[in-house]
Design a protein around this motif. Sequence first.
Motif, PDB file in Angstrom:
ATOM      1  N   SER A  29       0.831  -1.212   0.000  1.00 31.27           N
ATOM      2  CA  SER A  29       0.000   0.000   0.000  1.00 31.27           C
ATOM      3  C   SER A  29       0.859   1.253   0.000  1.00 31.27           C
ATOM      4  O   SER A  29       0.586   2.224  -0.729  1.00 31.27           O
ATOM      5  CB  SER A  29      -0.935   0.005   1.217  1.00 31.27           C
ATOM      6  N   ALA A  80       1.143   4.011  -3.012  1.00 30.68           N
ATOM      7  CA  ALA A  80       0.913   5.435  -2.763  1.00 30.68           C
ATOM      8  C   ALA A  80       2.120   6.259  -3.199  1.00 30.68           C
ATOM      9  O   ALA A  80       1.970   7.357  -3.760  1.00 30.68           O
ATOM     10  CB  ALA A  80       0.622   5.660  -1.279  1.00 30.68           C
ATOM     11  N   GLU A  91       2.284   9.190  -6.033  1.00 29.15           N
ATOM     12  CA  GLU A  91       2.803  10.531  -5.750  1.00 29.15           C
ATOM     13  C   GLU A  91       3.854  10.930  -6.780  1.00 29.15           C
ATOM     14  O   GLU A  91       3.890  12.074  -7.244  1.00 29.15           O
ATOM     15  CB  GLU A  91       3.407  10.552  -4.341  1.00 29.15           C
ATOM     16  N   THR A 150      -5.351  15.846  -4.731  1.00 31.18           N
ATOM     17  CA  THR A 150      -3.941  15.483  -4.716  1.00 31.18           C
ATOM     18  C   THR A 150      -3.171  16.466  -5.599  1.00 31.18           C
ATOM     19  O   THR A 150      -3.775  17.341  -6.244  1.00 31.18           O
ATOM     20  CB  THR A 150      -3.773  14.062  -5.259  1.00 31.18           C
ATOM     21  N   ARG A 174      -2.810   9.978   0.198  1.00 31.55           N
ATOM     22  CA  ARG A 174      -2.786  10.069  -1.266  1.00 31.55           C
ATOM     23  C   ARG A 174      -2.098  11.348  -1.747  1.00 31.55           C
ATOM     24  O   ARG A 174      -2.047  11.613  -2.935  1.00 31.55           O
ATOM     25  CB  ARG A 174      -4.211  10.040  -1.821  1.00 31.55           C
TER      26      ARG A 174
END
Length: 299
Positions: free
Chosen positions: A151, A155, A159, A239, A270
């Motif tokens: 996870s 992420a 990014e 984001t 996020r």
Amino acid sequence: MTPDAAQRHVIDAAVSASGVVIGAPGTGKTTTLVARVIALLEVHALPPEALLVLTPSRQAATHLRDAIGVRIGQATPGPLARSLASFAFQVVRAAAVRAGEEPPALLTGADQDRIIADLLAGDADDEADGAPSRWPAQLSPAVRASTGFRSELRAFLAECTERGVTAAELRASDNETWRSVGDFLTEYRAVQEHMRSAHRDIPDLVSEAAALLRRVDDATLGPLSDLRIVLIDDAQELTPGGVSLVRALRARGIAVLAFGDPDISSGTFRGASPQLFDELVTSLERVFVLEEPTVRSRR
């Protein structure tokens, strides 16, 4: 509920108004957004195709679609509220169709997790066969096999995509872990490129959509070329890619009103942050402030 003066200021703003609408929980941000939509359609007589409401999540988009649908008295060519990912997909798809290319397919979160898990398992198998590890010692095969690590890695990759960080830049880093992720990202992209369809994950779609909005002509966008106004709910959840998309919309001359509260973002994992919300305020310049519910109740 009758709108108060602060809400009415937003609802009655000029059609071309852009800005950020800030309000704490209970100040009626979403209610004001819906009322603004109704005013644009019924008072200013905008055609439905000129208007779109965006929100970071699909669930919120469904709720807004229902809230708007029961209030308007006209047919629309499509849903007036959509998730940011859905909008980005439409932009990228329209450009691909116009160029005669294969339309994109969405790489779901489950798909991404499966690819990442398979690649990490391959690393572990290579190490078991005596190959040197590309990962630092603290990131052992047991750590990399955990759901939590996958996870975090997913992420981090998202990014990088949203901020335009390349695998080469990661490999050139002084950070040993980042260099490892740079190698991994190269392999991850290679897997995507060899898929049967032109797969993109959501950060890819948002990043690509922002770039397209900045450079393509109206004919490339098809029905989206009629878009004049975008309203965004839960803007504190945007984001870096989402903020970039807002800037691209403004660069195209599309008015943007973003509703949110920077103090309640739940999307920090996020990449959402109060700093990004500040960037949004800078990009949209004008600020509307809705009153605290305690202030309204004393009236």
